[in-house]
Design an enzyme around this catalytic site. Structure first.
Site: not given
Length: 232
Positions: A101-105
Site C-alpha cells: 500500500l503505497d506511502v501516500a495511501s
C-alpha cells in the site's frame, strides 16, 4: 530436510516468499556468514540473518492483524527503516504486511507471520478483490468511471475489468482484482484527475470498518475461517 531459503523464511514468519526473494536478490540475507543467493537450500542447522536480525529456527505461533495504515508509513519488512510498518508499530514479532500500500495511501493492511497465507492472497494468479475509496481534484465524469471499469492501457498492458461506483461529486469506490504498482493513481492521471486521497477499505472478506488510523486489531475467528476457506 533442506528447503529453499525463501520458503524457510516464510515458514519462520519473517516475510512472504516474494518478499524473501527480493531481500535475497538485494544481498540482505546471509547464511552462515555468507551472502545468500536465490534458490539456496537451508535447514535448521544453518544460521540465517536477514537485515541484521537472526532468524529463529522454531516455527512461530501464527498471528493475524488488521492495521489501519496512515499516510506516510511504508510497507517495508525492515524494522530499522524510517517510517516502516514495523518501526511505527514497534512490532516484537516477525509480522509483515500482506502486499503493498503505497506511502501516500492509507487504509487496510493485513499483518501476519503466515507466509503461505500471504502468498495466496497476493500472488497475481489468484485475482482476489481489494476495495478502495478514491477522492480526486474535480468532479468525476461517469464516462470516465466506465472507462476504468472496462479496462485501461497502463504501462503497455490492459488492466482487468473493475467494479466502479461514484458515491460523491469528487469521490468514487473501485474494486480491483489485481495489484499493479500505483494502478489507481495511474488510471486517474491518464483520465486527467489528481488523486487527493486513496484509502483501501477491504481485502477479500476483511473490512477496515471504523478502526482508527494507526491502530490494529486481531482478525476475528469468523473472518479468519472465511478467509482460509476462500483461499483453499
Amino acid at each position: 530436510m533442506q528447503t529453499r531459503l525463501n520458503k524457510y523464511l516464510a515458514e519462520r514468519g519473517f516475510c512472504s516468499r516474494r518478499q524473501a526473494d527480493a531481500l535475497i536478490a538485494s544481498g540482505k540475507v546471509k547464511v552462515n556468514g555468507a551472502v545468500a543467493t536465490l534458490g539456496l537450500k537451508v535447514d535448521d542447522r544453518d544460521d540465517i540473518v536477514v537485515l541484521g536480525q537472526e532468524i529463529e529456527k522454531k516455527r512461530p505461533q501464527l498471528i493475524y492483524l488488521v492495521f489501519h495504515k496512515p499516510v506516510g508509513i511504508i510497507t517495508s519488512v525492515d524494522a530499522f527503516a524510517k517510517d516502516s510498518v514495523r518501526s511505527f508499530l514497534r512490532l516484537q514479532n516477525h509480522l509483515f504486511p500482506v502486499g503493498r500500500l503505497d506511502v501516500a495511501s492509507s487504509g487496510l493492511l493485513i499483518l501476519t507471520n503466515d507466509g503461505a497465507l500471504s502468498e495466496k492472497i497476493t500472488h497475481p494468479r489468484y485475482h482476489h478483490e481489494k476495495e478502495y475509496l478514491v477522492s480526486v481534484d474535480k468532479p468525476v465524469r461517469r464516462e470516465d468511471l466506465r472507462v476504468m471499469a472496462e479496462g485501461m492501457m497502463i504501462l503497455g498492458t490492459l488492466t482487468k475489468k473493475a467494479q466502479v461506483k461514484k458515491n460523491a461529486d469528487q469521490r468514487f469506490q473501485i474494486i480491483l482484482t489485481e495489484g499493479r504498482n500505483r494502478q489507481i493513481r495511474r488510471m486517474c492521471e491518464q483520465l486527467g484527475y489528481e488523486v487527493k486521497a486513496l484509502k483501501r477499505t477491504r481485502v477479500m472478506n476483511i473490512e477496515l470498518g471504523d478502526l482508527p488510523s494507526g491502530h490494529t486489531r486481531p482478525l476475528t475467528q469468523k473472518e479468519l475461517r472465511e478467509l482460509k476457506r476462500t483461499l483453499e
